[in-house]
Every structure is written in structure tokens, then in C-alpha cells.
Design an enzyme around this catalytic site. Structure first.
Site, PDB file in Angstrom:
ATOM      1  N   ASP A 300      55.084  20.765  55.600  1.00  0.00           N
ATOM      2  CA  ASP A 300      55.176  22.219  55.550  1.00  0.00           C
ATOM      3  C   ASP A 300      55.924  22.813  56.732  1.00  0.00           C
ATOM      4  OD1 ASP A 300      53.910  22.416  53.120  1.00  0.00           O
ATOM      5  OD2 ASP A 300      51.917  22.619  53.971  1.00  0.00           O
ATOM      6  N   TYR A 384      48.735  27.024  49.157  1.00  0.00           N
ATOM      7  CA  TYR A 384      47.748  26.928  50.233  1.00  0.00           C
ATOM      8  C   TYR A 384      47.967  27.996  51.298  1.00  0.00           C
ATOM      9  CZ  TYR A 384      44.800  22.862  49.364  1.00  0.00           C
ATOM     10  OH  TYR A 384      43.838  22.013  48.867  1.00  0.00           O
TER      11      TYR A 384
END
Length: 641
Positions: A300, A384
Site C-alpha cells: 500500500d 481498508y
């Protein structure tokens, strides 16, 4: 072209990037012909000077603000790394990137926005949807980083892999309706689908997951009474620019789109502890080996620059109490500045009892309350949401807590008649949530009472029965010095109570012992993928809980500078090959930690926060308890009877 004068209030080499500096970088690049119709910014951030330059900084006359821009040509796929000085309005270096060997720049918003049009123009994709009775207009494409595999024709190409999720209406949560068994491989530069894998036709789960819809959730409860937190005299900390002072602590705050919040020059009682601390990388490897999902592994930080998507925090929702907010500046794809309002939240929290004793003999009865300074930010990356909370305590303790929440990535659940499925949990009828890990890597540039530090691995050791231990009750601490990089890749061991002491061999407490801080790991599983796997090669940092390297200015990211489609071996594996001495040297700790998530039904449709982190505590850094001067009651007065 004349460069406009951009006013900036930066006065220190580590001050965060400003909107004026973003404008100045863009103008220099435009003047020198490096920007064009199809060129986009894949990254823009402060190029921090080396530690020695910062330590010798004397004032504005020494200030040279330099920035790293990674530029991507959407038309050709070519990319380059450029260093720009906004102090001198010059380009200091330009280096072309070889994507086949170095990896690709991160994926940018402009590319995400192209995906549905590319997919819906491909007859194979629309035919696969039609076979399932799905209208392409109702299917949201989710483009994801491709990883690095021996897929023909992908070397040097800019590739994503896209899954589909059906959305029944504008407010519907598409994660509840995965179109599983189907994946598209997309060439972003060529804007075409290179391959469709239609492995299996699973029914699309139908039950909604709209956690903001009262018709689904039921009426809100009315039993929670208000909680108010107030500090009538204001907070105990002060903020001057990027410098924060609180209860013997002093530090600088930074922010960039790759790491998010960064802490700099952290000291206690003016004694240095950390030169720089950040989350330098994270990886989310998934466990489903199916032909359409085996490649799901997301970095990420390095692949998405996840702090671009930092939330604007809201009082009463994200933060509670007497709050001080700081904005953050990032650049969009066109190199225009974008201010993230209230990106960083800072406040104090009561944290229960600090110390307490009621003495049988003296009649003393004393209690002191613990308090901590909280510095945090939250970012949303796809499904998320991640919060990163740095805590500073009155007793010199430093703690990091990551909070994972949001929506679990979903799949069809192929189990039938209660047979189950090894790689996912059924969280709604026919809906699976695949097993995965959230693995973070903290880069901790330690300066425990100075730049020369060393690391001892310490754990309790049972002493066998013998002349010195006739009753078998004895145990002691065993200590091993980590002397070089090749031996400093270590695993935590909770059964052994293993910790790592970062000490200064040149500074001693009144007992003649080196002053130190202790890194206490949580010791959760490291990367679980097989050693032969692609993700093992690319995320080697996550295979150990601890690495220690000699400080080098250019060594910033544990999986390498360019992570997207990198073949592996960059970052820590390359650096430790030099096997540099780390005993009494300027060292950096890389601590990997995280969660192994076996999803629960209770994690759907939105996941309650799960936590992971670590703690740094003083060990012999002080000669006695440093909080004896904390007043009774913690608020300046005695405890009420």
C-alpha cells in the site's frame, strides 16, 4: 519562462512540503520541458537531506529545499526520477527508470479512472459478464497491482489486474457482490485488456452490506450517554511550525504521500532517542491460491502512495478532546498542490494509573496517573482504512499502534453443504472473506543518547539445577550482541520473551551500564507465503521481525524505491549483502509487525478495529523512575477522597 516567486514559511530542512513548493517544482519542470500533455506526477515529496547536513544546519542561509518527482508518461509508459531544488530553481538530476529491472512507478488516480472504459470496450470481458446475466454498467472494476510473475508479454509493461463487483444502485456497497472466478489483465499504457481468465462461474452474492442503511442495520441504539473530555486550561503541549513540545518531549512532525506521518529528532529531556521514525512499507498478502486470485499482494505504501488518501479528521468522530490539527500538502497527478485538511490529529489522553503504592509500614498511600500524547492520521486505500497512532508517555515510553478497519476484501464462497473452504471465511450467504495478512515495516533511525548505537538480543534463560542453583528456581537474562547486518535478521519469540535492547556503548548510567531503550515486539507471524513465492522475494522485509542496517542516506524503503512490479531483491536483501558492521555504529532498525487476519462473520459488513504495533521503553536510560515529579491526581491537584 520566468519562475514565479513562491513565498514559503519553511525555516528548517525537515519542514513538510508546502503548496508554494509544489507550485515551484511544477514550474521548474515545465520550464525545462519535462512536463507535457501526457506526463503525470506519480510521486512528489521532500528529498530530505542527509542526517549530517541536518545536524549541522545553522539557519535559513543553509536551507536548500530539494524535492523528488517521479514522472510518468501515460502515452509511452516511460518514467523518470527528477530532483528539483526550489531554493535555486534548478533541476539537479534526471534519471530514466528501467521498469523491467527496477520496477514501475506507483499506480495513480488517472489510471484507476481508465479501467472501466478499457474493460467495457473488451468483448471478452462483456461476454463473460453477459454469460453471468450481468449488465457491465452495474459492475465496478477494481484495478489492483499486478505483482511480478512470469506472464508472457508483461516484462517492462505497466500492468494491473482487475476484478469486478456488482453495484445494484448508487449507494450500494459493491464489496457485498463479487463477480468471482473472473479477472482481467490490463496494459495501462496500451489501454487494452491483454488476458481474460474466466475460471469458474460463481453466483454473485445477493445480500446487501450497506452498513449506513437503517433498513439493513436496524434503528440506532439510544442507550449510550454522552462522554465529554475537556481541558479547561487548554492542552499541555505546544506547537511551533512543525516542532512539538510536551512534558520533556521534543520532536518535529513531517508528512509525505508515501509514508504519511513521520517523526523527526525525537528527544526526552533534550537527550536524543530517534532521529526519524515512520512506517516505511506495508504489504497485504492474500492466501487464496485460485487462478484468479493468487497474485493478490498489495504494497500500500510503495505501489499506491497510500497517504495521498489520508482522511480529513473530524472532531467527535475521529478525535475526541482538546484537539490540535495539522494540514498536509500533497501533489495530484498534474502536480497541483492539494491540501488535506486536518490530516494529523494531536491530543492528550488519560491512560489510567502510572504508578501506585499503599505501604504497610510507612502508611504512605500514593497514586499517579499516566498520560500520553497521541499523534495520528487515518488513510483509506480501497476497501481498508488504516490508522497510525504514535503515543508518547510521561515515563519516556514510545509506542506505535496501527488500527485496521474498513471492509474486508471479498470473494465468492465456494463451500457447499457445510463443506467449508480452506482459504476464506463465509461472512454472508455465498460471500467469502479470504485469509490475508497486514504486515507493516517501521523504519527506526535510532539515536539513543547519540549516533553510536548497538543492539543486544535479550531473553530470560532458565538455569539448570546445580551447585549455584540447588533448588532449581533460578533464571537470568541471556544477552547476545548483533554485530553485523548478516546476523541481525531476527525473529521474535514470545515463548522466550525475546526483546531487543538498543544501547549506547559510550554513555553509561550511574550503575556503569550502557543507557538503552528496549524494543518489545508483539511477535505475531511474519510473512507466511512459501520461500519460493514471488511475494517472498518482493517482501523479504516481512520474513523477519527485525533487521539492523548501517545508516545510509539513500536507504529509505525496505522493499526498494520502486515496488510496483519489482521482481524482488531490492531494499533490505540488497543492503545487508554488504554485511556492514553495526556494533557501536550509526544504525537503523527495521521492525516488521502486523496482523494475520482470519476474517470472522463479525468483521462483516464493516470490520471493528484490529490492532498491531510495538513499544520502545527506557532500560537504564534513566537512573530512577523519571515520573516522581508527576503530581497526585494527574491534573495538578490531589486525588479526591
Amino acid at each position: 519562462m520566468t519562475i514565479a516567486e513562491h513565498r514559503t514559511d519553511t525555516t528548517h530542512p525537515l519542514d513538510p512540503m508546502t503548496t508554494a513548493e509544489v507550485d515551484a517544482v511544477r514550474e521548474v519542470l515545465t520550464r525545462d520541458g519535462l512536463l507535457g500533455e501526457h506526463v503525470r506526477f506519480a510521486y512528489l515529496g521532500l528529498r530530505e537531506p542527509g542526517k549530517r547536513a541536518v545536524e549541522t544546519f545553522t539557519g535559513r542561509a543553509d536551507l536548500d529545499r530539494r524535492f523528488l518527482a517521479i514522472l510518468l508518461d501515460l502515452g509511452t509508459g516511460a518514467s523518470r526520477s527528477v530532483i528539483v531544488s526550489t531554493t535555486r530553481n534548478t533541476i539537479d538530476s534526471t534519471v530514466d527508470i528501467d521498469p523491467a529491472t527496477e520496477g514501475q512507478p506507483p499506480i495513480i488516480d488517472t489510471e484507476f479512472e481508465l479501467i472501466e472504459d478499457i474493460l467495457n470496450a473488451d468483448e471478452r470481458w462483456t461476454a463473460a459478464l453477459a454469460k453471468r446475466g450481468l449488465d457491465p454498467a452495474t459492475v465496478r472494476a477494481v484495478p489492483l497491482s499486478a505483482g511480478h510473475y512470469d506472464e508472457p508479454g508483461e516484462s517492462g509493461k505497466r500492468i494491473v489486474r482487475s476484478l469486478g463487483f456488482q453495484q445494484f444502485h448508487e449507494k450500494d456497497l459493491p464489496w457485498a457482490h463479487p463477480v468471482d472466478g473472473l479477472v482481467a489483465y490490463v496494459d495501462l499504457t496500451g489501454r487494452r485488456v491483454t488476458r481474460i481468465i474466466d475460471h469458474h462461474e460463481y453466483p454473485v452474492p445477493q445480500e446487501q452490506g450497506n452498513f449506513d442503511d437503517p433498513a439493513f442495520t436496524g434503528p440506532a441504539r439510544t442507550t449510550l450517554k454522552p462522554i465529554e473530555i475537556s481541558q479547561p486550561e487548554g492542552p499541555s503541549f505546544t506547537v511551533e511550525g512543525s516542532v512539538v513540545r510536551w512534558e520533556n518531549w521534543r520532536l518535529r512532525l513531517g508528512f509525505n504521500e508515501r509514508e504519511g506521518l513521520t517523526l523527526h529528532q525525537l528527544s526526552f529531556h533534550d537527550r536524543p532517542l530517534l532521529y526519524r521514525a515512520s512506517i516505511a512499507e506495508m504489504v497485504v498478502p492474500y492466501a487464496d491460491p485460485s487462478p484468479v486470485r493468487f497474485w493478490q499482494n498489495y504494497f500500500d505504501c510503495g505501489e499506491y502512495m497510500f497517504a495521498r488518501y489520508a482522511n480529513s479528521l473530524e472532531l467527535g468522530c475521529d478525535c475526541l478532546g482538546e484537539i490540535h490539527y495539522l494540514d498536509a500538502t500533497v501533489a495530484d497527478d498534474l502536480g497541483q498542490p492539494r491540501t488535506i485538511r486536518n490530516a494529523i490529529c494531536m491530543h492528550e489522553e488519560d491512560y489510567g494509573v502510572l504508578w501506585k503504592h499503599t505501604d504497610l509500614f510507612s502508611g504512605t498511600r500514593e497514586t499517579r496517573r499516566q498520560r500520553r500524547l497521541v499523534i495520528s492520521f487515518f488513510t483509506t486505500i480501497g476497501n481498508y482504512d488504516y490508522g497510525f497512532y504514535w503515543y508518547l508517555y510521561l515515563d519516556g515510553t514510545i509506542q506505535l499502534e496501527t488500527k485496521a478497519t474498513g471492509v474486508t476484501f471479498t470473494s465468492a464462497y465456494p463451500g457447499a453443504d457445510g463443506a467449508g473452504f480452506d482459504y476464506a471465511t463465509e461472512v454472508a450467504p455465498g460471500l467469502g472473506a479470504p485469509l490475508h495478512q497486514h504486515l507493516f515495516c517501521a523504519r527506526l533511525d535510532m539515536t539513543v543518547d547519540g549516533d553510536r548505537n548497538a543492539v543486544d538480543e535479550v531473553e530470560p534463560e532458565r538455569v539448570p539445577v546445580g551447585p549455584g542453583n540447588p533448588h532449581g528456581n533460578a533464571f537470568r537474562s541471556r544477552r547476545i550482541r548483533l554485530t553485523s547486518e548478516s546476523v541481525a535478521g531476527r525473529l521474535a519469540d514470545n515463548r522466550a520473551g525475546r526483546t531487543w535492547h538498543i544501547l549506547n556503548p559510550d554513555k553509561h548510567n550511574r550503575f556503569g551500564q550502557p543507557v538503552s531503550y528496549v524494543l518489545s515486539p508483539e511477535g505475531q507471524p511474519p510473512l507466511l507465503a512459501d520461500e519460493s513465492s514471488s511475494i517472498h522475494a518482493r517482501a523479504t522485509f516481512a520474513t523477519k521481525h527485525l533487521w539492523v542496517t548501517r545508516y545510509a542516506e539513500e536507504e529509505r524503503y525496505p522493499a526498494g524505491d520502486l515496488v510496483n512490479q519489482n521482481p524482488g531483491g531490492a531494499g533490505l536483501p540488497a543492503w545487508i549483502a554488504a554485511d556492514r558492521d553495526i556494533d557501536g555504529e550509526d544504525i537503523v532498525l527495521w521492525h516488521s509487525f502486523g496482523l494475520t487476519h482470519v476474517p470472522r462473520p463479525e468483521d462483516w459488513p464493516v470490520m471493528p478495529v484490529d490492532r498491531a504495533g510495538f513499544t520502545l521503553r527506557p532500560f537504564g536510560f534513566f537512573d530512577r523512575n523519571p515520573t516522581l515529579d508527576v503530581p497526585s491526581g494527574g491534573n495538578g491537584g490531589h486525588c479526591a477522597d
